[in-house]
Motif scaffolding. Structure first.
Motif, short mmCIF file in Angstrom:
data_model
loop_
_atom_site.label_atom_id
_atom_site.label_comp_id
_atom_site.label_asym_id
_atom_site.label_seq_id
_atom_site.Cartn_x
_atom_site.Cartn_y
_atom_site.Cartn_z
N LEU A 127 -47.17 31.51 -80.01
CA LEU A 127 -46.30 30.49 -79.22
C LEU A 127 -45.24 29.73 -80.02
O LEU A 127 -45.75 29.28 -80.89
CB LEU A 127 -47.20 29.62 -78.32
N SER A 128 -43.87 29.56 -79.50
CA SER A 128 -43.16 28.71 -79.99
C SER A 128 -42.27 28.27 -78.87
O SER A 128 -42.08 28.90 -78.02
CB SER A 128 -42.40 29.30 -81.13
N TYR B 295 -48.07 20.63 -78.53
CA TYR B 295 -49.15 20.47 -77.33
C TYR B 295 -49.64 21.68 -76.74
O TYR B 295 -50.70 21.72 -76.30
CB TYR B 295 -48.46 19.46 -76.21
N LEU B 296 -48.68 22.63 -76.49
CA LEU B 296 -49.08 23.71 -75.79
C LEU B 296 -49.89 24.56 -76.77
O LEU B 296 -50.90 25.25 -76.37
CB LEU B 296 -47.74 24.66 -75.59
N ARG B 297 -49.77 24.49 -78.34
CA ARG B 297 -50.50 25.17 -78.98
C ARG B 297 -52.02 24.77 -78.96
O ARG B 297 -53.00 25.47 -79.01
CB ARG B 297 -50.09 25.41 -80.67
N ASN C 164 -53.06 28.41 -68.19
CA ASN C 164 -52.80 30.02 -68.02
C ASN C 164 -51.44 29.93 -66.98
O ASN C 164 -50.52 30.69 -67.28
CB ASN C 164 -53.90 30.60 -67.58
N ALA C 165 -51.62 29.34 -65.98
CA ALA C 165 -50.65 29.48 -64.85
C ALA C 165 -49.19 28.99 -65.54
O ALA C 165 -48.21 29.66 -65.27
CB ALA C 165 -50.98 28.86 -63.77
N PHE C 166 -49.25 27.84 -66.28
CA PHE C 166 -48.07 27.11 -66.84
C PHE C 166 -47.52 28.07 -67.63
O PHE C 166 -46.15 28.41 -67.60
CB PHE C 166 -48.37 25.85 -67.33
N LEU C 167 -48.03 28.66 -68.51
CA LEU C 167 -47.49 29.67 -69.59
C LEU C 167 -47.49 31.43 -69.02
O LEU C 167 -46.88 32.06 -69.76
CB LEU C 167 -48.46 29.72 -70.92
N LYS C 168 -48.01 31.26 -67.88
CA LYS C 168 -47.71 32.81 -67.04
C LYS C 168 -48.74 33.63 -67.79
O LYS C 168 -48.10 34.86 -68.33
CB LYS C 168 -46.21 33.15 -67.07
N ILE C 169 -49.89 33.05 -68.26
CA ILE C 169 -50.61 34.03 -68.94
C ILE C 169 -51.37 34.99 -67.79
O ILE C 169 -52.18 34.44 -67.15
CB ILE C 169 -51.65 33.38 -69.78
N ASP C 170 -51.54 36.29 -68.07
CA ASP C 170 -52.19 37.35 -67.23
C ASP C 170 -53.68 37.08 -67.91
O ASP C 170 -54.03 37.69 -69.17
CB ASP C 170 -51.83 38.29 -67.50
N VAL C 171 -54.88 36.48 -67.23
CA VAL C 171 -56.12 36.40 -67.96
C VAL C 171 -56.79 37.76 -67.85
O VAL C 171 -57.68 37.83 -68.43
CB VAL C 171 -56.82 35.23 -67.23
#
Length: 164
Positions: free
Chosen positions: A9-10, A101-103, A116-123
């Motif tokens: 992530l960056s 913060y995100l890291r 997960n939703a904030f970063l649009k991560i498909d779990v």
């Protein structure tokens, strides 16, 4: 980009955008923080978030997990007047903070669904092994399980707690 566990992530840059306010011709400028991330060995995606999006996430996490976010409570950027929010120094400070913060949030285990939703991560990304397991498990029947308890029943069927 720096890898954090299974993700990298960056927040490499920001963009100043504007939108019409109340469908008028007057535009109000705002800053968008561009988040580039991906799963190690997989595709990369981009998520654009405004300061208020980060603030909403932080408040939500603070309510649900007070111990998790107390580390950031003293340092989370404050809202500022419009002229100060567009100041390049303010934008850079926020960009650097949000990246850190995100890291840190990505390293949480288990990671909150809000992150997960904030970063649009498909779990549950599709993988060959999951597709294979899915196909194998399609042939299971009730006799293949140990019934532990009946949780409920109704006109359409029963809900059972089972063990494989």
């Amino acid at each position: 980009m720096e890898a954090t566990g299974e993700f990298y992530l960056s927040v490499p840059y920001t963009e100043t955008r504007s939108e019409a306010v109340l469908q008028q011709q007057v535009s109000k400028p705002f800053t968008v923080f561009v988040i580039k991330m991906g799963r190690v060995g997989d595709k990369e995606w981009q998520v654009d978030r405004r300061f208020n999006d980060f603030l909403t996430l932080h408040k939500t996490l603070k309510e649900k997990f007070p111990m998790v976010v107390q580390v950031f409570a003293a340092t989370f950027p404050k809202k500022k007047m419009l002229l100060k929010t567009l100041d390049p120094r303010t934008i850079e400070e926020r960009r650097a903070f949000f990246e850190t913060y995100l890291r840190a949030l990505l390293e949480l285990s288990p990671r909150p669904g809000d992150v997960n939703a904030f970063l649009k991560i498909d779990v549950n990304p599709p993988t060959e092994s999951r597709k294979k397991k899915s196909a194998e498990s399609a042939g299971l029947e009730l006799d293949d399980f140990e019934v532990l308890e009946t949780l409920g029943s109704g006109a359409f069927g029963k809900v059972l707690l089972v063990r494989l």
